[in-house]
Design an enzyme around this catalytic site. Structure first.
Site, PDB file in Angstrom:
ATOM      1  N   GLU A   1       0.137  -6.061  14.505  1.00 53.65           N
ATOM      2  CA  GLU A   1      -1.090  -5.294  14.763  1.00 53.65           C
ATOM      3  C   GLU A   1      -2.204  -6.219  15.242  1.00 53.65           C
ATOM      4  O   GLU A   1      -2.999  -5.865  16.102  1.00 53.65           O
ATOM      5  CB  GLU A   1      -1.497  -4.522  13.496  1.00 53.65           C
ATOM      6  CG  GLU A   1      -0.569  -3.337  13.264  1.00 53.65           C
ATOM      7  CD  GLU A   1      -0.416  -2.915  11.814  1.00 53.65           C
ATOM      8  OE1 GLU A   1      -1.210  -3.346  10.955  1.00 53.65           O
ATOM      9  OE2 GLU A   1       0.528  -2.153  11.537  1.00 53.65           O
TER      10      GLU A   1
ATOM     11  N   LYS B   1      -2.715  -3.495   4.463  1.00 50.86           N
ATOM     12  CA  LYS B   1      -3.433  -3.258   5.731  1.00 50.86           C
ATOM     13  C   LYS B   1      -4.870  -2.846   5.397  1.00 50.86           C
ATOM     14  O   LYS B   1      -5.414  -3.315   4.407  1.00 50.86           O
ATOM     15  CB  LYS B   1      -2.683  -2.230   6.593  1.00 50.86           C
ATOM     16  CG  LYS B   1      -1.219  -2.637   6.786  1.00 50.86           C
ATOM     17  CD  LYS B   1      -0.503  -1.872   7.865  1.00 50.86           C
ATOM     18  CE  LYS B   1       0.935  -2.374   7.973  1.00 50.86           C
ATOM     19  NZ  LYS B   1       1.679  -1.748   9.058  1.00 50.86           N
TER      20      LYS B   1
ATOM     21  N   GLU C   1       9.464  -8.275  11.785  1.00 50.55           N
ATOM     22  CA  GLU C   1       8.982  -6.901  11.782  1.00 50.55           C
ATOM     23  C   GLU C   1       9.098  -6.326  13.193  1.00 50.55           C
ATOM     24  O   GLU C   1       8.197  -6.540  14.022  1.00 50.55           O
ATOM     25  CB  GLU C   1       7.516  -6.848  11.336  1.00 50.55           C
ATOM     26  CG  GLU C   1       7.278  -7.360   9.933  1.00 50.55           C
ATOM     27  CD  GLU C   1       6.026  -6.754   9.320  1.00 50.55           C
ATOM     28  OE1 GLU C   1       6.136  -6.197   8.213  1.00 50.55           O
ATOM     29  OE2 GLU C   1       4.956  -6.804   9.940  1.00 50.55           O
TER      30      GLU C   1
ATOM     31  N   HIS D   1       0.515 -10.883  12.232  1.00 47.77           N
ATOM     32  CA  HIS D   1       1.052  -9.517  12.156  1.00 47.77           C
ATOM     33  C   HIS D   1       0.965  -8.875  13.545  1.00 47.77           C
ATOM     34  O   HIS D   1       0.013  -9.114  14.281  1.00 47.77           O
ATOM     35  CB  HIS D   1       0.270  -8.693  11.135  1.00 47.77           C
ATOM     36  CG  HIS D   1       0.937  -7.395  10.821  1.00 47.77           C
ATOM     37  ND1 HIS D   1       0.847  -6.298  11.664  1.00 47.77           N
ATOM     38  CD2 HIS D   1       1.747  -7.034   9.809  1.00 47.77           C
ATOM     39  CE1 HIS D   1       1.567  -5.312  11.149  1.00 47.77           C
ATOM     40  NE2 HIS D   1       2.125  -5.732  10.028  1.00 47.77           N
TER      41      HIS D   1
ATOM     42  N   GLY E   1       5.545   1.649  10.522  1.00 48.05           N
ATOM     43  CA  GLY E   1       4.796   2.890  10.351  1.00 48.05           C
ATOM     44  C   GLY E   1       5.400   4.081  11.074  1.00 48.05           C
ATOM     45  O   GLY E   1       4.768   5.119  11.204  1.00 48.05           O
TER      46      GLY E   1
ATOM     47  N   SER F   1       8.928   0.156   7.910  1.00 43.67           N
ATOM     48  CA  SER F   1       9.382   1.385   7.244  1.00 43.67           C
ATOM     49  C   SER F   1      10.353   1.119   6.089  1.00 43.67           C
ATOM     50  O   SER F   1      11.304   1.884   5.891  1.00 43.67           O
ATOM     51  CB  SER F   1       9.990   2.356   8.257  1.00 43.67           C
ATOM     52  OG  SER F   1       9.017   2.723   9.230  1.00 43.67           O
TER      53      SER F   1
ATOM     54  N   ASN G   1       1.798  -5.244   2.053  1.00 37.96           N
ATOM     55  CA  ASN G   1       0.698  -5.446   2.991  1.00 37.96           C
ATOM     56  C   ASN G   1      -0.111  -4.156   2.996  1.00 37.96           C
ATOM     57  O   ASN G   1       0.303  -3.169   3.592  1.00 37.96           O
ATOM     58  CB  ASN G   1       1.258  -5.751   4.389  1.00 37.96           C
ATOM     59  CG  ASN G   1       0.167  -5.803   5.449  1.00 37.96           C
ATOM     60  OD1 ASN G   1      -1.018  -5.807   5.132  1.00 37.96           O
ATOM     61  ND2 ASN G   1       0.571  -5.836   6.714  1.00 37.96           N
TER      62      ASN G   1
HETATM   63  P1  13P Z   1       5.327   0.022   7.179  1.00 37.38           P
HETATM   64  O1  13P Z   1       6.115  -0.393   5.953  1.00 37.38           O
HETATM   65  O2  13P Z   1       4.215   0.979   6.863  1.00 37.38           O
HETATM   66  O3  13P Z   1       6.211   0.443   8.295  1.00 37.38           O
HETATM   67  O4  13P Z   1       4.571  -1.314   7.685  1.00 37.38           O
HETATM   68  C1  13P Z   1       5.300  -2.475   7.844  1.00 37.38           C
HETATM   69  C2  13P Z   1       4.358  -3.589   8.058  1.00 37.38           C
HETATM   70  O5  13P Z   1       3.727  -3.687   9.102  1.00 37.38           O
HETATM   71  C3  13P Z   1       4.188  -4.568   6.977  1.00 37.38           C
HETATM   72  O6  13P Z   1       3.475  -5.679   7.393  1.00 37.38           O
END
Ligand code: 13P
Length: 246
Positions: free
Chosen positions: A97, A11, A166, A95, A172, A210, A9
């Protein structure tokens, strides 16, 4: 038998030049392995670029969101059918976010999953609890509530989706869920899906938060972890490919 699926992803990262390099490195470096699949979910403007760079390879691509509406006066939204025109296989929906920053509700996420399926895409439905919710012992309630909306909306079609667990506190942050923590929630999700529909027991369950080359193997060793949804580490070809073969 469920194979391993590792999805990047990106992002809101990328640019034409760096994408070219990353996609070329992925294409050159990926040795398709038995029962292993990789994909990248890129920002909308780069779907054509992923299609151009990855067509004919063993790497799939997809989007990070789709509209819950099929067409119409929804300025700034992108329909699942539009995404599908670029050869996408996957669309991430819900997601954390987007749930947090765009206020996506469980029902909206379920509608997006349905819209993705209608367009021939595989929705990757994200669920997960915040740190406060985990500390309050609400993890189970939260993930099952998020899943319930999707189950209710998709009915039998739920077997065609992918679910990504997740934990928000692991995204992150460098803090990965332990294998036991991941397995516990994945098992819960699997049992719940199987109880909702016998064919849904084989839905691929990805872990995200992560994930790195150094922790992927332990996570993948869990009975109910079928792969990963990878954020930051998917922006480096070597790291992402190392995760894919872990
Ligand atoms: P990270 O791997 O950067 O922690 O992000 C995970 C994520 O949100 C994947 O959709």
């Amino acid at each position: 038998m469920r194979g391993k699926l590792v999805v990047g992803n990106w992002k809101m990262h990328g640019g034409l030049r760096q994408n070219d390099a990353l996609l070329a490195d992925l294409r050159a470096g990926w040795q398709p392995a038995d029962a292993r699949e990789i994909a990248v979910c890129v920002p909308f403007p780069y779907l054509w670029q992923a299609q151009a760079a990855l067509s004919g390879s063993a790497i799939a691509w997809g989007a990070q969101n789709v509209s819950e509406h099929p067409i119409g006066a929804h300025t700034g939204e992108v329909a699942a059918t539009m995404v599908a025109e670029f050869g996408c296989r996957y669309a991430i929906v819900g997601h954390s976010e987007r749930r947090a920053m765009q206020g996506e509700t469980d029902d909206a996420v379920a509608a997006k999953a349905a819209a993705a399926l209608d367009a021939g895409l595989v929705p990757i439905v994200c669920v997960g609890e915040t740190l406060e919710q985990r500390q309050a012992g609400e993890t189970k309630t939260i993930v099952l509530r998020q899943l319930a909306a999707v189950i209710a909306r998709l009915g039998k079609r739920m077997a065609q989706m992918v679910v990504a667990y997740e934990p928000v506190w692991a995204i992150g942050t460098g803090k990965t869920a332990t294998s036991d923590q991941a397995q516990e929630v994945h098992r819960l999700l699997r049992d719940h899906l199987r109880a909702a529909d016998t064919t849904a027991g084989d839905v691929s369950l990805l872990y995200g938060g992560s994930v790195k080359a150094s922790n992927a193997k332990a996570l993948f060793a869990c009975a109910d972890v079928d792969g990963a949804l990878v954020g930051g580490a998917s922006l480096k070809a070597d790291e992402f490919l190392s995760i894919a073969i872990a």
